[in-house]
Write an enzyme that holds these catalytic residues in place. Structure first.
Site, PDB file in Angstrom:
ATOM      1  N   GLU A 296      53.598  14.589  39.715  1.00 23.10           N
ATOM      2  CA  GLU A 296      53.733  16.024  39.977  1.00 23.10           C
ATOM      3  C   GLU A 296      55.130  16.399  40.453  1.00 23.10           C
ATOM      4  O   GLU A 296      55.485  17.577  40.500  1.00 23.10           O
ATOM      5  CB  GLU A 296      52.678  16.481  40.991  1.00 23.10           C
ATOM      6  CG  GLU A 296      52.950  16.129  42.439  1.00 23.10           C
ATOM      7  CD  GLU A 296      52.594  14.703  42.818  1.00 23.10           C
ATOM      8  OE1 GLU A 296      52.591  14.395  44.027  1.00 23.10           O
ATOM      9  OE2 GLU A 296      52.325  13.871  41.923  1.00 23.10           O
TER      10      GLU A 296
ATOM     11  N   HIS B 166      54.900   9.722  41.891  1.00 29.71           N
ATOM     12  CA  HIS B 166      54.392  11.096  41.987  1.00 29.71           C
ATOM     13  C   HIS B 166      54.687  11.823  40.677  1.00 29.71           C
ATOM     14  O   HIS B 166      55.766  12.398  40.509  1.00 29.71           O
ATOM     15  CB  HIS B 166      55.049  11.837  43.159  1.00 29.71           C
ATOM     16  CG  HIS B 166      54.564  11.384  44.489  1.00 29.71           C
ATOM     17  ND1 HIS B 166      53.461  11.918  45.104  1.00 29.71           N
ATOM     18  CD2 HIS B 166      55.031  10.425  45.316  1.00 29.71           C
ATOM     19  CE1 HIS B 166      53.267  11.324  46.267  1.00 29.71           C
ATOM     20  NE2 HIS B 166      54.199  10.409  46.417  1.00 29.71           N
TER      21      HIS B 166
ATOM     22  N   CYS C  88      49.801   7.694  44.304  1.00 32.49           N
ATOM     23  CA  CYS C  88      50.482   7.082  45.441  1.00 32.49           C
ATOM     24  C   CYS C  88      49.477   6.367  46.348  1.00 32.49           C
ATOM     25  O   CYS C  88      48.888   5.372  45.942  1.00 32.49           O
ATOM     26  CB  CYS C  88      51.312   8.127  46.181  1.00 32.49           C
ATOM     27  SG  CYS C  88      52.549   7.411  47.303  1.00 32.49           S
TER      28      CYS C  88
END
Length: 200
Positions: free
Chosen positions: A182, A180, A83
């Site tokens: 994750e 993202h 990001c």
């Protein structure tokens, strides 16, 4: 096979909890640190990002981390930016016109001119021939800005949000993504397994 150990760079501006959760889920040893010695010892380094371009660079500069990151990247450390961790790799950003980025890549960061900002939610990426780690899948985005690399050859995927924009780059030891991974469920797990390389 032994799984690599990971250093997550702690510069006070990244939300690292979900990243830690992902690495724990994969049973990968990691350390959240701003200690250069610990970061250099790691097999792989993650630079997380969340927040404002100028504030992130201010924190990096106040900790003398900017030249350190430039050095480890140029020395070949396997590196992942996420990001804002993608955006600061470039020279400039419309979010903070007077602030210089790390300048690892030539180009700048621009703001979406149409649509609601930030873009929040799932968006499908379209990979390029330069891609190694990703698949054409849905990933989770939270961004008002996007990078515009001067060298188009480093782009590894695009996504569409009123315009076609760069969603990730790959160059030598550097991988950096606007989304993202994750927070991207199975697509993110697949990405991390491939980026981590060993032990899966």
């Amino acid at each position: 096979m032994k799984k690599p150990n990971v250093a997550i760079i702690d510069y006070g501006a990244g939300n690292v909890k979900s990243l830690g959760n992902m690495l724990s889920y994969l049973d990968v040893p990691y350390k959240i640190t701003d200690e250069p010695v610990e970061i250099k010892k790691a097999d792989r380094v993650i630079f997380p990002g969340q927040g404002h371009f100028a504030q992130a660079m201010e924190k990096l500069n106040s900790k003398n981390m900017a030249p350190f990151i430039q050095d480890i990247v140029s020395d070949g450390k396997i590196f992942l930016g996420i990001c804002l961790g993608l955006q600061v790799l470039f020279e400039t950003s419309e979010e903070a016109p007077d602030t210089r980025g790390l300048g690892i890549f030539k180009g700048g960061v621009k703001k979406f001119q149409t649509g609601k900002t930030p873009q929040i939610g799932w968006n499908k990426i379209k990979t390029t021939q330069n891609n190694y780690f990703l698949s054409d899948d849905y990933f989770y985005f939270v961004n008002s800005y996007y990078v515009c690399p001067e060298n188009q050859d480093i782009i590894s995927s695009f996504a569409d949000y009123h315009i076609n924009f760069c969603a990730s780059v790959e160059f030598q030891n550097i991988t950096a993504v606007q989304f993202h991974p994750e927070k991207s469920s199975n697509a993110g797990v697949k990405f991390f397994k491939k980026w981590l390389g060993q032990g899966f």
